[in-house]
Scaffold this motif. Structure first.
Motif, short mmCIF file in Angstrom:
data_model
loop_
_atom_site.label_atom_id
_atom_site.label_comp_id
_atom_site.label_asym_id
_atom_site.label_seq_id
_atom_site.Cartn_x
_atom_site.Cartn_y
_atom_site.Cartn_z
N ARG A 12 -4.16 -2.00 -0.34
CA ARG A 12 -5.38 -1.85 0.46
C ARG A 12 -5.10 -1.98 1.95
NH1 ARG A 12 -8.51 -6.55 -1.70
NH2 ARG A 12 -9.85 -6.08 0.10
N ALA A 13 -4.16 -2.86 2.31
CA ALA A 13 -3.86 -3.08 3.72
C ALA A 13 -3.07 -1.93 4.32
CB ALA A 13 -3.09 -4.39 3.88
N ASN A 14 -2.05 -1.44 3.58
CA ASN A 14 -1.13 -0.45 4.15
C ASN A 14 -1.54 0.99 3.88
OD1 ASN A 14 0.56 -2.56 5.09
ND2 ASN A 14 1.51 -2.71 3.08
N MET A 15 -2.04 1.26 2.69
CA MET A 15 -2.42 2.63 2.33
C MET A 15 -3.86 2.95 2.72
SD MET A 15 0.45 3.62 1.24
CE MET A 15 -0.03 5.26 0.68
N LEU A 16 -4.77 2.03 2.42
CA LEU A 16 -6.18 2.25 2.73
C LEU A 16 -6.56 1.72 4.11
CD1 LEU A 16 -7.82 1.34 -0.72
CD2 LEU A 16 -6.99 3.56 0.10
N ARG A 17 -5.64 0.98 4.73
CA ARG A 17 -5.84 0.43 6.08
C ARG A 17 -7.12 -0.41 6.20
NH1 ARG A 17 -2.16 2.56 9.44
NH2 ARG A 17 -1.14 4.51 8.82
N GLN A 18 -7.38 -1.22 5.20
CA GLN A 18 -8.53 -2.10 5.23
C GLN A 18 -8.18 -3.37 6.03
OE1 GLN A 18 -9.82 -2.96 1.26
NE2 GLN A 18 -10.51 -0.86 0.85
N LEU A 19 -8.98 -3.64 7.05
CA LEU A 19 -8.70 -4.79 7.90
C LEU A 19 -8.84 -6.10 7.13
CD1 LEU A 19 -8.02 -5.95 10.65
CD2 LEU A 19 -10.45 -5.82 11.26
N SER A 20 -9.86 -6.18 6.26
CA SER A 20 -10.05 -7.40 5.49
C SER A 20 -8.84 -7.70 4.61
CB SER A 20 -11.31 -7.29 4.63
OG SER A 20 -11.22 -6.18 3.74
N ALA A 21 -8.23 -6.64 4.06
CA ALA A 21 -7.04 -6.83 3.23
C ALA A 21 -5.86 -7.28 4.08
CB ALA A 21 -6.71 -5.53 2.49
N LYS A 22 -5.73 -6.75 5.29
CA LYS A 22 -4.64 -7.18 6.18
C LYS A 22 -4.76 -8.67 6.51
CE LYS A 22 -3.77 -2.76 8.54
NZ LYS A 22 -3.73 -2.08 9.85
#
Length: 349
Positions: A12-22
């Motif tokens: 989610r952080a790297n592929m979907l670029r979700q800030l919450s996941a980062k």
């Protein structure tokens, strides 16, 4: 399961670029690179929000909602660098840090905007509004049960008092006095903020927590703090104090005492005060006047002094509660007006 959770966050952080996941990945599976990536992500999102708002592509209401989410992300991320990093430190337990981060997002939008958009954000960044918002968030955290220990509450009160003292722009030698005065006001504000459904059940515990925090901060027995350099005690404050503590004076009924306090508070308000700041200033001066009355009680015990002190506390608790209620209603009314003006004056992307 932990590996699967980490892989899910990474996707989610790297592929979907979700800030919450980062942010969650950096918080729960820390590495310097993940922390940096989350920090950069928050900074980029703040810049995007400021840009969209300045171009009229984002309403003031949506700016505030997204600023609140970004503030929560920043608090969660920064908690990773504290001694509590291994604990579940939610933004709800750090209301002062959350309010500060929220203010920073609005400040960036203010700097990037001009004209009507800038004026709208400027209203939200007024010192009185910022102070009232942070105090309300702190009170909510206490009454909703997020802050339940003396240590946590004392740390939040101390931090908020420091912010308020810095915002006051006082001389360095006055800073400790202003901070201690602010701590007293903040705790009184929290105690009077019975705004939640469970307040009646929580009230005994909350007031016990507040009293313990007063003791922990060593506020009970100290000499009164000096007033700010730009504030002179009006003669009406001295008159009401002399009348209240005069030997043999009849105990004032609440209606008469309330009217006298209101008149004395009016005397302490600066001339030409804007309507938007009047409720906060009136609330603040009410607390200051009542504190002035407490600190000018006769030093020696005389007949009737104990009853007078008890009467003052009963009247003061009622007056402080009424002042806070007026301030809360004014803030709610202002927020509603901002939402209406934002929805009619800006287009949403």
């Amino acid at each position: 399961m932990q590996i699967l959770s980490q892989l899910g966050l990474m996707f989610r952080a790297n592929m979907l670029r979700q800030l919450s996941a980062k942010v969650e990945l950096a918080r729960t599976h820390y590495s310097p690179s993940r922390f940096t990536a989350a920090l950069i992500g928050i900074n980029n999102r703040e810049q995007q929000l400021a840009e969209r708002f300045s171009r009229g592509h984002l309403s003031l209401e949506k700016l505030q909602r997204q600023a609140a989410r970004l503030a929560s992300h920043e608090v969660l991320l920064n908690a990773r660098r504290t001694p509590e990093a291994d604990r579940d430190v939610s933004p709800a337990r750090r209301p002062v840090q959350t309010a500060t981060a929220f203010r920073s997002v609005l400040l960036r939008a203010y700097c990037r905007s001009d004209g009507a958009a800038r004026e709208k954000v400027a209203t939200l960044l007024a010192p009185d509004t910022v102070r009232a918002r942070a105090r309300t968030m702190l009170a909510d955290a206490v009454w909703k049960g997020h802050l339940v220990t003396v240590g946590e509450l004392a740390a939040q009160v101390r931090l908020q008092a420091h912010h308020e003292a810095l915002d006051a722009g006082c001389a360095p030698d006055q800073l400790p006095h202003i901070e201690r005065d602010a701590m007293r006001q903040i705790l009184a504000f929290v105690g009077a903020s019975h705004r939640h459904a469970a307040a009646s059940e929580a009230s005994p515990y909350v007031h016990q927590l507040l009293q313990a925090t007063v003791d922990a901060l060593r506020l009970r027995s100290e000499t009164p703090p000096q007033a700010a350099a730009d504030f002179q005690v009006p003669p009406s404050w001295e008159r009401i104090t002399d009348a209240f503590w005069r030997p043999g004076a009849a105990p004032p009924a609440y209606a008469a005492f309330s009217a006298a306090v209101a008149a004395a508070v009016d005397d302490a308000l600066p001339p030409g005060l804007a309507d938007a700041t009047l409720p906060e200033q009136r609330c603040r001066r009410t607390f200051e006047l009542l504190q002035y009355l407490r600190h000018h009680a006769p030093p020696a015990s005389r007949p009737g002094d104990a009853e007078a002190r008890a009467l003052l506390e009963r009247h003061a608790q009622r007056l402080e509660g009424e002042a806070v209620d007026v301030l809360i209603k004014a803030n709610d009314k202002a927020a509603h007006a901002f939402r209406r003006s934002a929805s009619s004056g800006s287009s949403d992307a």
